[in-house]
Design an enzyme around this catalytic site. Structure first.
Site, PDB file in Angstrom:
ATOM      1  CG  ASN A  11      -1.768   1.202   1.369  1.00  0.00           C
ATOM      2  OD1 ASN A  11      -1.855   2.010   0.438  1.00  0.00           O
ATOM      3  ND2 ASN A  11      -2.420   1.355   2.510  1.00  0.00           N
ATOM      4  CE  LYS A  13      -0.445   3.409   4.613  1.00  0.00           C
ATOM      5  NZ  LYS A  13      -0.444   3.566   6.064  1.00  0.00           N
ATOM      6  CG  HIS A  95      -6.078   2.017   5.033  1.00  0.00           C
ATOM      7  ND1 HIS A  95      -5.696   3.029   5.887  1.00  0.00           N
ATOM      8  CD2 HIS A  95      -5.028   1.161   4.958  1.00  0.00           C
ATOM      9  CE1 HIS A  95      -4.464   2.785   6.308  1.00  0.00           C
ATOM     10  NE2 HIS A  95      -4.033   1.660   5.756  1.00  0.00           N
ATOM     11  CD  GLU A  97      -3.306   5.737   6.455  1.00  0.00           C
ATOM     12  OE1 GLU A  97      -3.252   5.757   5.219  1.00  0.00           O
ATOM     13  OE2 GLU A  97      -2.408   5.248   7.175  1.00  0.00           O
ATOM     14  CD  GLU A 164      -3.695  -2.286   7.442  1.00  0.00           C
ATOM     15  OE1 GLU A 164      -2.603  -2.581   6.951  1.00  0.00           O
ATOM     16  OE2 GLU A 164      -4.270  -1.205   7.208  1.00  0.00           O
ATOM     17  N   GLY A 170       2.071   2.722  10.789  1.00  0.00           N
ATOM     18  CA  GLY A 170       3.011   3.827  10.597  1.00  0.00           C
ATOM     19  C   GLY A 170       3.687   4.285  11.882  1.00  0.00           C
ATOM     20  CB  SER A 209       4.821  -1.196  12.273  1.00  0.00           C
ATOM     21  OG  SER A 209       4.429   0.169  12.409  1.00  0.00           O
TER      22      SER A 209
END
Ligand code: PGA
Length: 252
Positions: A11, A13, A95, A97, A164, A170, A209
């Site tokens: 991904n 991003k 996701h 985000e 996730e 991150g 991560s």
């Protein structure tokens, strides 16, 4: 024993430009040697470029998001049919985000999931809890709610689920293999209530991560079928190490 093929998805991003992404995809393509299925999800505007560079390789193309609508006045959106035009096979939906920064709720995520399926794309459904939810012991409840919204919307056969934990994305703070395995087993248990075959065939990825030095121990867990990789997928060497680690999955 099951025959779930390990899957590693990159991904990217909203990172990179053509100048940095071209050599990245070329290096991954040149040095990849794994039995795992590998998917790259570039920013939408680079799908055509990456599709061209992947032609003739086994690496598959995915998108990071899709509209829940088929066509129309939805400025800025990309439809599932458009993704099909560029040979996308996968699309990430829900996701964290998208859920937190763009206010996507469970209903919208479910609608995107079904829009992807209708177009023949494989959705990678992301679920996961915040740190506060984990600390309050609500992890299973949150994940159950996120899953049920999609289960209630229609068929899920052939989809991929990515666990996730939001606190691991991150942050450099990875879930331990045991922590991840516990949640993956819970997700598989929930899948089983919709059919044993579903539970045995749906791949559940871990994301948050995943790095070159922790991928192998995560992928060694019984219910972890691969990974959804953010930051480390932008470094060709690290991403290749992660893809190669996926070959060692015990169910293969
Ligand atoms: P990360 O991101 O690997 O950078 O933590 C994973 C993801 O958000 O899919």
């Amino acid at each position: 024993m099951t025959s779930r093929r390990p899957l590693v998805a990159a991904n990217w991003k909203m990172n990179g430009t053509l100048a940095s992404l071209r050599p990245l995809v070329d290096s991954v393509r040149a040095d990849l040697d794994t039995a795992a299925e590998v998917v790259i999800c570039p920013p939408a505007i680079y799908l055509a470029e990456v599709a061209g560079r992947l032609k003739g390789s086994d690496i598959l193309l995915g998108a990071q998001d899709v509209s829940e609508y088929e066509a129309g006045a939805y400025t800025g959106e990309v439809s599932a049919a458009m993704l099909n035009d560029y040979n996308c096979r996968f699309v990430i939906v829900g996701h964290s985000e998208r859920r937190s920064l763009y206010s996507e709720d469970d209903a919208r995520v479910a609608a995107k999931f079904q829009a992807a399926r209708r177009a023949g794309l494989t959705p990678i459904l992301c679920v996961g809890e915040t740190l506060a939810e984990r600390e309050a012991d609500h992890t299973e409840e949150i994940i159950d709610r996120q899953l049920q919204a999609v289960f209630a919307s229609g068929e899920i056969v052939g989809a991929v689920i990515a666990y996730e934990p939001i606190w691991a994305i991150g942050t450099g703070r990875t879930a331990t293999p045991d922590m991840a395995q516990t949640v993956h087993a819970f997700i598989r248990h929930r899948l089983a209530s919709h059919g044993r075959n579903l539970a045995e065939t749906i791949r559940i990825l871990y994301g948050g991560s995943v790095k070159a030095d922790n991928a192998a121990e995560l992928f060694a867990m019984q219910d972890i079928d691969g990974g959804l990789i953010g930051g480390a997928s932008l470094l060709a060497g690290d991403f290749l190490t992660i893809c190669h680690a996926a070959t060692g999955h015990p169910t293969r």
